[in-house]
Each structure stands twice: as C-alpha cells, then as structure tokens.
Design a protein around this motif. Structure first.
Motif, mmCIF file in Angstrom:
data_model
loop_
_atom_site.group_PDB
_atom_site.id
_atom_site.type_symbol
_atom_site.label_atom_id
_atom_site.label_comp_id
_atom_site.label_asym_id
_atom_site.label_seq_id
_atom_site.Cartn_x
_atom_site.Cartn_y
_atom_site.Cartn_z
ATOM 1 N N UNK A 1 -11.393 9.607 -7.767
ATOM 2 C CA UNK A 1 -10.113 9.218 -8.353
ATOM 3 C C UNK A 1 -10.154 7.785 -8.850
ATOM 4 N N UNK A 2 -10.784 6.892 -8.077
ATOM 5 C CA UNK A 2 -10.898 5.493 -8.509
ATOM 6 C C UNK A 2 -11.706 5.392 -9.799
ATOM 7 N N UNK A 3 -12.787 6.156 -9.887
ATOM 8 C CA UNK A 3 -13.617 6.168 -11.095
ATOM 9 C C UNK A 3 -12.838 6.732 -12.280
ATOM 10 N N UNK A 4 -12.116 7.832 -12.059
ATOM 11 C CA UNK A 4 -11.361 8.460 -13.142
ATOM 12 C C UNK A 4 -10.228 7.560 -13.634
ATOM 13 N N UNK A 5 -9.560 6.866 -12.708
ATOM 14 C CA UNK A 5 -8.484 5.952 -13.112
ATOM 15 C C UNK A 5 -9.029 4.786 -13.923
ATOM 16 N N UNK A 6 -10.195 4.294 -13.546
ATOM 17 C CA UNK A 6 -10.805 3.205 -14.310
ATOM 18 C C UNK A 6 -11.138 3.652 -15.730
ATOM 19 N N UNK B 1 -9.594 6.062 -17.396
ATOM 20 C CA UNK B 1 -8.334 6.239 -18.135
ATOM 21 C C UNK B 1 -7.756 4.884 -18.558
ATOM 22 N N UNK B 2 -7.870 3.892 -17.693
ATOM 23 C CA UNK B 2 -7.364 2.562 -18.042
ATOM 24 C C UNK B 2 -8.103 2.011 -19.252
ATOM 25 N N UNK C 1 -5.185 5.818 -21.456
ATOM 26 C CA UNK C 1 -4.612 7.149 -21.223
ATOM 27 C C UNK C 1 -3.667 7.111 -20.023
ATOM 28 N N UNK C 2 -2.755 8.080 -19.904
ATOM 29 C CA UNK C 2 -1.863 8.122 -18.741
ATOM 30 C C UNK C 2 -2.670 8.100 -17.439
ATOM 31 N N UNK C 3 -2.198 7.394 -16.409
ATOM 32 C CA UNK C 3 -0.862 6.791 -16.266
ATOM 33 C C UNK C 3 -0.717 5.377 -16.824
ATOM 34 N N UNK C 4 -1.685 4.937 -17.625
ATOM 35 C CA UNK C 4 -1.615 3.591 -18.201
ATOM 36 C C UNK C 4 -0.926 3.604 -19.564
#
Length: 739
Positions: free
Chosen positions: A628-633, A635-636, A640-643
C-alpha cells in the motif's frame, strides 16, 4: 378608476418527483388541506404529465405569485415524515455531491412498497403453517428426514405460522423440506403476520487479546460523537469480535446499529453469529434477495425502533434509525460498496457523511484497507486501529510464488500444485482453489480458420458454458446454443481456450475421484439457499476441495482449509485501470486469508508467470502495508486519487458518432478555470456493450471544490439542453471502474 385587488399570498409545495430531472416541482396543497400541517419528508400523490406519481414534499413556501397556473396535490399519503431532518440532509448532500436528481435519490431511499404509495405499516408476509393433519403428526416419525422433522417441530410450536424470513433465519435449507410436507398435506402456504425471530441461545463474548481490547476501548470511548475508526486487522484477527463487543455497549445504551456488508453471501453467517450473541435483541436483515414485503418490514422496524440491529448490503445505508448509535462497514475496501448503475453512490463515503450528520461514530473494517482509507488515516482524518496478529493460536499462512513458465499444466493447475493438493487431502485438510472466471472457458476458437465466438452486441467473447450447452455473454447476457461446427468454415475443430471454474471442476473430478468438490460461483449458487447449504457443508468438513471465484475471498471462515491457491495470480497486473493493482493485491491477501484460520498452519500458493513482478514480490515478502505504501507513492507521483479527484462522464448510443460528438461539445464548452483537466472523449475500454457504442470524458483536479464547480455548470448545461434522441449519459463521481 377602480384600484386593483391586492394579490393574495398562497402556499406552494416544493415537491421532489422521482424523474431524471434536476429540479423541484411546484404544486398547490390539496383543496381544504391546512398547509401548516405539511412537513418535509411526507409522501404525496401528484399529477405528472399524463400520469400520477408518488412524490416527496421537500419544502413549503409562501409566495404572492398567484398568477402561475399550478396543479394541486392529489393526496397526502403520510401524517408525519418517514425520514428525519438528518435523513433528508444526507439525501440533499448525495444529490449535490453525486450530481444526481433529488427525486430519484429520495426514491432510492425508500423500499419498493413505499415508493408505490403503500401505507407505511409493517405488513404481512408469505409463510407457512401446519394444517389440521400436520398438527396431529409426531415429528419423531421423520427422523430419517431431519430437515422435515425440524420444520414440523418448529411450526408445531407456532400454530399461527412463521414467515419465510423467520424460517430462513432459523433453519438452513428449509425449502425442500417445506415442499415435501406440502406434498403430504401437512403444511399450508399462505400469508401470515410478521413474526420476530425467536432468540437463539445467547453466547458469551470471546476473550479479547491485547490488540483487540485496545481497539474496543478506543471505539467505546468515541461513542456518542462523530469519528471514523479504521480497523486494520489481518485475516483471522478477530475483527468481528471487536464489532460485537462494541455493539454490545451501544445496545446497552438503548441505541441502534447499522452493519453494512459488501455481499449478500456474507449475510447468513454473520446473521447467525449476531443472533447467537444478541439473542434477545431485534435483528433485521435487508438485501436484494428478500421480498419487497420483507425489506419494507425491515425498514419500518428500524425506523420505529423495534429492531436494534440492521444487517444489510449497500442500499440499506439509507434505512432510517429511530435511535442511531453506530455504523459499521465490514470489508470497507470492497468495490461492491460503489453503485455502478443509476445513482452511482459510494456506500462507504456516504456512511461517513451520515455518521457526521448524526454525530455518531462509523467503524470501517478490513484486512486490506482501501488506499483512500489508509491515506485518510495517515492524514489523521481516521483513527487507525491495528490487529496485526491472528486470533487464538492461528498463525499467518506461508505464501509461496510458484513460477509456472514452461511447466506442464492440467487445466491451469501445475504438477507442483497438484502434488500439494494430494498431500493436503491425505492429511485430512481442505483445499481452496481460486479461479477468477466462471463458465467452462472464456473463449471458443476454431483451430482450423481462427474464427472466434464473439458477442454480436458487445466487444467481448462469448463464454463457453459446457454443462448448459451454451455460449453466453457475461456483459449483456446474450446467449446461443453451443454449435458442433464452425460457422465460418464448417470445420469441426472448435476449441475452448482459457480457464473457467466449470472446466477446472471437470478436471478435478477426474484427478480426485471420490473426493467431494464444491464449486462456488454465480452459476452454482443461483438456487435460493444453495450458497448457505454449500457453506454449511464446507464448515462441517463435508467438502474436500472448494473451487470458486471472488465469492470465496469475501470474509468466509473455513477452519479446515490448510491449502489455498490462486490458479492465475497474474490477472490484473497489466490492466489500463490504475485501480487494478490495488484490487489484485486485496484479492490475493483475502484469498490467502482463508487458509490456516484455526490451529492448523496454512499454505498459500500463487501460480504466476511473473514471479519477479514488484507487486507480487512486495506483497509476498513484506505484506499488504508495504504494498500500500508503494502504491500510494506511485499514485502521488502520477497525481492520481487520493491525491486528486475524478469524475467520469459516460455517453452511449446506437451509433458511435452521436456519443463522441456529444462529449466533444461538452469538453469544448466546459468551464474549469484551468483547475480541471479534461481527457477525452475516448472510447470506453469496452467500446460496445449491449448494442450501444460507449465514449467517456475524464475530469481530474487537485481541488475537490474546483471539480464540483465544473460539474455543477456541466449538469446545468445538460439539464437545459436536449441531447440527441436515444443517447444516454451518466456522471460517475469518484469512479472506481473505467469500464
């Protein structure tokens, strides 16, 4: 010259009519009705065009505009509002946020009977009672038919009869038994008064470990005020026990609880557990497989405070509560919480808004929280509660990536996996196999000329259903008989390509003779009560191999499963939809969580042709949190959402030019002040579906406010103009599916 008569004030009813128009409609009160008695939220019968409709009073205004010709309301249907001010505020928010007509949204909040103007009273329901002959029978004579015996005994204790809802809650698989007793003339079917389920024995709570107790204490401390708790617990960590202990406190305060589940298949087992724990408390169920009367009675029972707990799927979110105390969403990450047709709302996001309006907490639980929820917890908007260990003596399963490149496969199953299955079965364990397609095979091809069986109405292949002898489209349900010869070359080399659950089941029956194989997918569980029967067989150890689709991954407790395997772990790795990796990771973790849930250790095998893929490596070696941490990075970096915030405008018509030109015109005239990026129009990933050509526009902005201002103007333009005939359009705010 005579002075003009003064204009008289008059009362106008502002009415929400369930039609796809973004406006309220003005009506006069019925003749002789005191408008001061009218309260927002009551139902009305109004003339609309050449028909009559059940509509909803939104407001009463006093005006001197006496010149406009207005029609009077035909009938006042309620003496008091069926929805509270907070309920109406939620619907108003939903209309504004999802840019959907208010009348249609209010309609969605009511059960079918009330939408049709029926009286708001708990009604009668289909059920069964014993005949005179049946009352004279001794259940002991039916010991060779235990279900008939149990049904006869139960109805003997309730000579007035029991409703189907009660029978379903208390006796699994009762329908075949009822049919047999009907044939003996011992049973009569008919309408019986609604009866609350008799309580089962109340079971004490399980002892909580340190992590569970900390979560329970923090949530209890937050009762009576708004807050969002994200319960992140690994599979088998006892999230349900946390729910139950918190709910016990809420009920002790005389308050009600709404529990939302993503799938109907999860309802029976959770209902049974709730009834065992809260035997003396009214527990109500609401989902789409119940009758209209059953759902109406559940809705009214919660509104009137007769039931304390409602277990329901997505649409149950809008059920009114007399004394709200807590909202729980189990498996909060699940895509089923987002409506994909009509009113495209997110039950999770809307539940949070509802909890804020009611000033009560909302509890989100998952072993694989959505990236949006983890991001909100990171930002301090949600309180993160962790359950990092499995409850009791259970240990996490061992995950193994199995490289199947250049390996011999038996209908997708490698020799290594087959050997692991045999070893598990020899040790009296159960095996769970996940295959992400139902049917026999996803494609039928002619080996001689290359012809493919395509759906004539969709850009999709027809799926082979061998047992039914059919080719079926899983998108529009088009079907035709399975032909013996190729329609293009008349050859007889038609070959199924790819794997479906039906094909794998056929192979397993040949490879494991004498073993009980249960297939769980939409095809095998169509018969009412079939799923519950299968789950009961599995939990009682009467199944050796469990084969199925995503239905298997949804929170089921299979204590005897010690080997779980995903036949093809690569699906979703290369999708054009940025949500796909998250969904694949969640699916892998959820399927893995079915193994080793009791005191037996579990093993999980992921067959893959991409053993070095970062998603699979991170997930298996470091776990979901690191993924999840890798995927959020990622997306940021991509914005992309949630950013960022997105909306998808879809249009479809019988020809391709109409929706494309319609969306192009909107893109050219949309006003965004440079704060909203508009991509498209482009063909949808499935460009044609059910005979309609589909195009879409994607709106993206770093500012939620800017996005909604752009959408407000867009919807206003759409409401003013008249799109081409036979063109349909829809707006999806916060889309989770680009297809």
């Amino acid at each position: 010259m005579a002075e003009p008569k003064p204009v008289q004030d008059r009362y106008i009813f502002k009415v929400a009519v369930p039609v796809p128009l973004y406006q309220l409609f003005d009506y006069l009160p019925p003749p002789g009705f005191d408008p001061h008695k009218a309260q927002p939220g009551i139902r009305l019968k109004v003339p609309f065009g050449k028909s009559e409709k059940t509509a909803f009073l939104w407001a009463v205004s006093q005006t001197d505009d006496s010149g406009r010709p207005l029609k009077p309301v035909l009938q006042i249907l309620d003496d008091e509002p069926l929805l509270s001010d907070k309920d109406l505020a939620l619907l108003s928010w939903a209309s504004q946020y999802y840019h959907f007509p208010l009348g249609e949204i209010i309609k969605a909040a009511f059960p079918a009977g009330l939408r049709l103007g029926k009286t708001a009273q708990a009604g009668v329901e289909a059920g069964y009672r014993l005949t005179e002959a049946g009352l004279q029978q001794d259940p002991a004579q039916l010991k060779r038919a235990p279900k008939q015996q149990a049904l006869l005994a139960m109805l003997g204790e309730h000579p007035q009869g029991l409703t189907e809802t009660v029978l379903t809650a208390q006796l699994t698989g009762w329908r075949p038994a009822a049919k047999a007793l009907l044939a003996k003339a011992w049973l009569a079917a008919g309408i019986v008064a609604e009866t609350r389920p008799a309580p089962l024995a109340v079971a004490p709570g399980l002892p909580a470990n340190a992590h569970q107790q900390e979560a329970i204490d923090r949530i209890k401390h937050g009762l009576g005020k708004f807050g969002v708790f994200l319960l992140y617990g690994v599979t088998g960590s006892g999230k349900t026990e946390v729910y139950l202990q918190v709910i016990e406190t809420v009920l002790a305060r005389g308050l009600q609880v709404l529990v939302l589940l993503p799938e109907i298949s999860l309802t029976p087992q959770l209902e049974q557990r709730f009834r065992q724990r809260f035997g003396q408390t009214g527990i109500t169920v609401s989902h789409s497989r119940l009758s209209d009367n059953q759902r109406l009675n559940a809705w009214l029972a919660m509104r009137q405070g007769q039931s304390a707990i409602l277990l329901g799927t997505r649409s149950a979110l809008f059920t009114p509560m007399a004394k709200p105390g807590l909202i729980v969403l189990d498996e909060e990450h699940d895509a089923s919480y987002k409506q994909q047709e009509g009113f495209r709302f997110s039950a999770r996001d809307s539940a949070i808004v509802r909890a804020k309006l009611l000033q009560i907490p909302v509890l989100l639980g998952s072993a694989t929280p959505s990236l949006e929820s983890l991001y909100n917890a990171e930002k301090g908007r949600y309180q993160l509660l962790s359950l990092p260990e499995r409850a009791g003596n259970a240990v996490p399963p061992r995950l193994q990536l199995l490289d199947i490149r250049q390996k011999k496969l038996y209908e997708g199953v490698s020799e290594t996996l087959m050997a692991a299955m045999r070893q598990t079965l020899d040790q009296q364990g159960q095996v769970l196999l996940f295959v992400n397609r139902r049917g026999f095979a996803p494609t039928l091809i002619c080996h001689h000329c290359g012809w493919l069986a395509r759906c004539p109405r969709c850009d999709a292949n027809l799926v082979v259903h061998a047992r039914l002898g059919l080719l079926r489209c899983h998108h529009c349900d088009q079907q035709q008989k399975l032909m013996p010869q190729c329609p293009a070359c008349d050859g007889t080399s038609l070959t199924p390509l790819g794997l479906g659950t039906e094909r794998v089941e056929h192979m397993l029956q040949a490879e494991f003779p004498g073993k009980t194989i249960i297939r769980l997918d939409r095809d095998s569980t169509q018969r009412k009560g079939a799923l519950q029967d299968y789950l009961r067989q599995i939990s009682q150890g009467h199944a050796d191999i469990i084969l199925g689709t995503q239905m298997l991954s949804k929170g089921h407790h299979f204590p005897n499963v010690t080997l779980a395997a995903i036949v093809d772990a690569d699906s979703g790795l290369f999708s054009i939809d940025f949500h796909a990796p998250e969904r694949l990771a969640q699916l892998i973790v959820q399927v893995s969580g079915r193994a080793g849930r009791a005191d037996k250790p579990g093993t999980v095998i992921l067959q893959t042709r991409q053993p070095e893929h970062p998603l699979l490596v991170t997930l298996t070696r470091q776990g979901y949190s690191e993924f999840a941490a890798m995927a959020l990075a990622e997306r940021k970096a991509a914005g992309l959402p949630p950013f960022s915030y997105q909306a998808l405008l879809r249009a479809q018509a019988r020809d391709a030019d109409t929706p494309r030109q319609f969306l192009q015109q909107l893109a050219d005239t949309a006003t965004s002040g440079g704060l909203v990026q508009i991509a498209g129009p482009v063909s949808a990933p499935m460009a044609k579906r059910a005979g309609l050509y589909r195009y879409q526009l994607l709106f993206t902005s770093a500012s939620r406010k800017a996005l909604h201002q752009c959408l407000d103007a867009l919807v206003e333009d759409l409401n003013r103009g008249k799109p081409a005939q036979k063109l349909r359009w829809s707006l999806d705010v916060d889309p989770i599916d680009w297809y």
